[in-house]
Structures are given as structure tokens and as C-alpha cells.
Design an enzyme around this catalytic site. Sequence first.
Site, mmCIF file in Angstrom:
data_model
loop_
_atom_site.group_PDB
_atom_site.id
_atom_site.type_symbol
_atom_site.label_atom_id
_atom_site.label_comp_id
_atom_site.label_asym_id
_atom_site.label_seq_id
_atom_site.Cartn_x
_atom_site.Cartn_y
_atom_site.Cartn_z
ATOM 1 N N HIS A 1 -10.060 2.801 -0.449
ATOM 2 C CA HIS A 1 -10.361 2.412 0.898
ATOM 3 C C HIS A 1 -11.275 1.168 0.825
ATOM 4 C CE1 HIS A 1 -10.053 4.161 5.102
ATOM 5 N NE2 HIS A 1 -8.657 4.255 4.433
ATOM 6 N N HIS B 1 0.641 -1.110 0.013
ATOM 7 C CA HIS B 1 0.127 0.115 -0.108
ATOM 8 C C HIS B 1 0.894 1.331 0.027
ATOM 9 C CE1 HIS B 1 -3.870 1.996 0.658
ATOM 10 N NE2 HIS B 1 -3.326 2.837 1.557
#
Length: 742
Positions: free
Chosen positions: A96, A50
Site C-alpha cells: 500500500h 496493479h
Amino acid sequence: MTINNNHPITEELIASHGLKPDEYQRILDLIGREPSFTELGIFSAMWNEHCSYKSSKKWLKTLPTTGSRVIQGPGENAGVVDIDDGDCVVFKMESHNHPSFIEPYQGAATGVGGILRDVFTMGARPIAAMNALRFGDPDHPKTRHLVSGVVAGVGGYGNAFGVPTVGGEVNFHARYNGNILVNAFAAGIAKSDAIFLSEAKGVGLPVVYLGAKTGRDGVGGATMASAEFDDSIDEKRPTVQVGDPFTEKCLLEACLELMASGAVIAIQDMGAAGLTCSAVEMGAKGGLGVELNLDLVPCREERMTAYEMMLSESQERMLMVLRPEQEDEAKAIFVKWGLDFAIVGKTTDDLRFRVVHQGEEVANLPIKELGDEAPEYDRPWIEPGKHSPMGPDQFEAPNDYNVALLQMLGSPDLCSRRWVFEQYDTYIQGNSLQRPGGDAGVVRIEGTNKALAFTSDVTPRYCEADPQEGGRQAVAECYRNLTAVGAEPLASTDNLNFGNPEKPEIMGQMVFAIKGIGEACEALAMPIVSGNVSLYNETHGQAILPTPTIAAVGLIPDQTKTVTIGGANAGDTVFLIGTEAEHLGQSIYQRECLGREEGPPPPVDLQMEKARGDYVRAAIRSDYITACHDISDGGLAIALADMVIASNKGIDVQLNSAAPHAALFGEDQARYICTVSADNAGLFAANAEGAGISCFEIGSVSGEQLKIDDLVAISIEQLRKTHESWFPDYMNGTIAVASAAE
């Protein structure tokens, strides 16, 4: 559970931090010793997928990122693009996904909050938000709950913060049953000479913590977002952050006020990996070390460990390097807004990242290597297979075209999203010129005659069938959406959502999707200026459809020179820009009416996209076009139905096609429907011919039906009822869904 810094480093602990044995060995080689527990957490945060882009970095470097209007490309909190007159637009899209599947309301809400911070950290006031949402099969027992929670979270945060949600996407497919996608976009306006970056400058300067207090929410969130899901998903709930939009609104105002004072040297949002990532990035970019004293960090929970404070992803927080002579002035601003302001460290000249807690040095690491030496993989990939061409004769025509059209128009992927967008405040700030439901959101820029257009798009079923063509199409679709409202496409941001990159077939999807995106961005002059990669979107080995979402921004120099899909007037002539459709492979018609998902997607001719788009945009700005809609999902028939519903006026079309099912439902690219006043119709057609643009007069705006040859005759009322009923019926339970036992 509170864990102290002396926690033994075991193979199991290393694996639980998402680090592979060779990566851990790399850490040992870098620092020459075993890391402390806190240091292990720091490496885990900085080296996960990420934050480090270790599987995608090689390919992201191939994307076009510069252009005559690009002020700031990838590498900062958001991209910055010039929009003339000393103004610029700042924008980014980010995912998200994992948090929203675990806890849909807070996952989606904090996704909105995070992307808004990315924008105002750069010194821009947010003026628009969008979201691209992908859910599982409507019959899946979790889907309705997830839709309800995510939509409520997006609206709850955006509405309270005070930014209009001007557009987005909502799609359904069984491949998202175990991994939904929540991609959030935000854009803001700033002055081109007043952009703030995250690069720290100056030795011995105060590092300041701003905003809300630190809690245990979100600890390990970035690592969780870089892993596949399994049956332990509910145990990951504590890694989901909790948002407070009212605090974020105060943080926005305090930051912009502080920026105007000249006190800010560098500023960084605390997003993924929280205090760790923000401090390391600021120092490393500036070639400086950073020393933090965690005893000075404002906490809302007792007995927080160094590990927890460094990895917390509590929301509404910033880190800043401040001019020391303006410390009192800066503190007064944040106190006024009811926010925490604490000097928690300083910049140093030794390129070390030091963390002290309760008098003990719990971390002492080389700061540049934390980022620069993160693993960068050239993972094995397999070129995706190509489908054989499929002509119209390989797809049966419907027995009843009216039934087929209504079946498609009322399907989950093509029905009205009114139920969704009416939960969002589209008109807050008072600058929105078009409501959601058209091709792009349009927002005027206060104090000017300019407007900006925003859109996002991708067709995952195309990307699954041919990732390179699907990547091209995602960019081309955004280009058409912006063009259809009269906007000049400026630049793009991407959110690349894929499965496990350690699988060569998944890595191949990403490689070829990026190739297609790069080709289209280059040809259409829409460079990628910011973005995000979300990988490991898999559950029990089942990957999502490859979903490289593209969002794009366009400029309308004169806000009066724009059109909608519903602006047609009675008596207008209807034109098709482009040729008759032939491609039914991967079409909505094939899926909804024939129950198949086969064949190649329609090819994208980028030069044709550019030429036709330039012509349509020029015609809009010359006031020839009264309404415009690009042709995409569902083909010509769905585009016409959309325009009939939006204008509340009938359209009568004559095609006389030899293959009407392909002509009506084929999804060939680079095509638009334009309505033109009868007085201008001849000139519009002549101009198109002179420009070498395929342009056909196919009908007129008249009556109270959509009529197409002798095949389709459906009233406006029936079209609207069918289009708008599925979503509310589904969400209120009128449409049954499968039970959990099934």
C-alpha cells in the site's frame, strides 16, 4: 465531481485512465465499439499494472510455486500451506505504497485491513501480522511525519481489529524520499479441507454484496497505484481509502460463521478496483458471466454514478456467490453483526459482464477477456552491471572500534525498533511466544503443541548493486531468520517493489531479482505461494532502490523447542557457525563509518545456507543451543551486541583476525552465532565437524561487557542506551531534521 456515463471518450480521458493508445485500440478490437465511460473505467481498473501484472507476469511464471506442503499457490486471495494434523496456514504480503505516501495513516491502516481480508476470505482466522516499511532520509522534511502516520495507521488498525503484529522491518534511505514503501503481511489458520476460493460455480445463483457501504473513497486507487508521482500528488488524496477496523472485525466473524454454515460457494475480497475486480475475477475463474444491478448496492453517499460504484475501493467489503436456499440464513448472520447484506446480481451462462444502473445498461463486456486479454508485455531490459570484487584492504579500518560499533548500533537502520513495535499490540490473542526485536515472530497454534514463525526481509542496497544476488539474499535471510528460532521454513510470499518498468534498466533489476529469488526458493524449498508487485515507485524520474521484499513462514512442531537471541546463560560457550567474514562491499560499516556505498554485495552460497541451516535447526531441536542469532546487517559485532543487549549478559570473544574490521563488520552470508552450555559445547562442535559444518568456538558468556580481543570493550548499559535512543530521540524532535527550505 459527478460524471455521467455519456462522458465523451477523448485522448486525454484515455491517458488519464492509465491506458496507452495501443491498449485502447486493443479494447476497441475486443468489443467492436467505443466503450462507455463506465466501461473505460472498468478496463482501466482491470488492465492497470496493479491488477493485471502486465509487466511482470512473464517473469513471475518462472518462480517455483509448488511443493509437498503447498495446498494453494498464487492466483487466489492468499497462499495456503499444510502444517500437519489437518491444519493449514494461509498468508500473503501486499503493498500500500502510494496511498501511504499521500495519506500515511489511512494508507497504512487500509493496507493492514486489505491483507487481513485476503486471509479471512479464504476461511482462515488471522493470527499474525507483520509490516515492512521503508522511508526516506531521516533528514528529509517529510520523513518524520510519514513514519509517525504509517506506524500509527498500522497499529491503529491491527490493534483494534485484534491481530498481533509480531515482526517486520523499518529502514531509511534517501531513495525513498519521494516514494515510501508499506508492505503488509498477514497469516491465518484454517482447516485444510475448509478453504474457500473465488471461483464462481453454478448459473443463476445470487451474487451477494457483504460488509460496509460503498462510498467515493478510493475511486481510481488501483490506477493511481500504477503511476509515477509528480507535483499533483496532493490531488490524489481522494483516491486513498478510509478504513474501519471495527467493521472489519464484524465482517471477519460474520464471514467465518457464514462459511461454517455451508452457504458459501465462492467469495472474493473487494480490494483493488473494488466491485469491478471482485465480480470479474469470480466469474472469469468459474467460466461464468456476471450481471450486476447497481441500484441494489448499499451506498453511504447520494447520487453515486455507476462509474464511482464500480471503481470505489471503500473498505471492509466482500462479494459472494451464495447457495440460494440458504439466503435467509445468510442474511440473518450479517444483520446480526450489523453489516450490509444485499443481493446485487446473479451468475449467467453467457460469459458477459453486465452492469445495470437506473434501468440503463452501462457496461456489457466479455468477462474472460477483461482479465485474460489484458496486455502482457515482454518489456526490454538491460542486464545490471556487476561491481568488481573488493577485498578487505580496500576499506580502511576504524581508528577506534568502540566508536565504530556504537556509531553503527545507534544508526537509523540498526537501532532498536522498540519505539515502533511498542505501538503495536504484540500479545493480543495470547499466543505470541516472542516479542518483536529477534529474528522471527513466533505464535503458538491454539489447541496444539505447534507454533509458527514469521519473518520478512530484503536488503535493497544489495539489490541495487546486484539484483540477482540481492534476490537470493532476501530469501536466504528469511531462511536464516526462521532457522534461528528453530522453525522449518515452509514457503514464502513476495512483494516486488520497483520503479518504472518501461525503463530497461529498471526492468533489468526486476528480471534479475526474480531470477535470484527463484533460485533461492528452489534450493531452500521455500516456494512462493502468493504475492504482489508494486511498480512505478518513482517521483520526478527518481526510482526507489529495488526492493523485492520476501516474507516467509516456518513450522515449529514442538513449541518448547525454540530459542531467542537473548536466551544465553552465564558460562555458555559462544560458537560461530560459518567462517570469518571478508566482504565489506555494500556493508552498513562502509555506509555509516566510511560514508561510501560501493562494491558488490556478499555472495550467497545456497547449498551452504541449506547445510548450515539444517545443522542449526537440528541442534536447537536437540536442546543444545540456548540462544541463536543469524549474522546479517552490521556483521558479527552487531549480532553479538544484539545478543548481549537481549540477554543482559556480557560476551567475551577472541578472534585474533588479520583483518579485524572485515571480521567484525563484514556481512558474509550463511552464518549464525550460537550459545551452547559448557556441558554440551564439545558435543556441539563434534557434531558440526561430523556434518561437515564450519563451526568455531570464539568465546564465552561472561562479565558485563561486550569484549572482542583488545579492540572492543563496551558495557551492556552503554550498548543498550546507544541502541535504543535514536528512534525516540528522532521522533520527539531531539534529533534535528532539515527544514523544508533546505
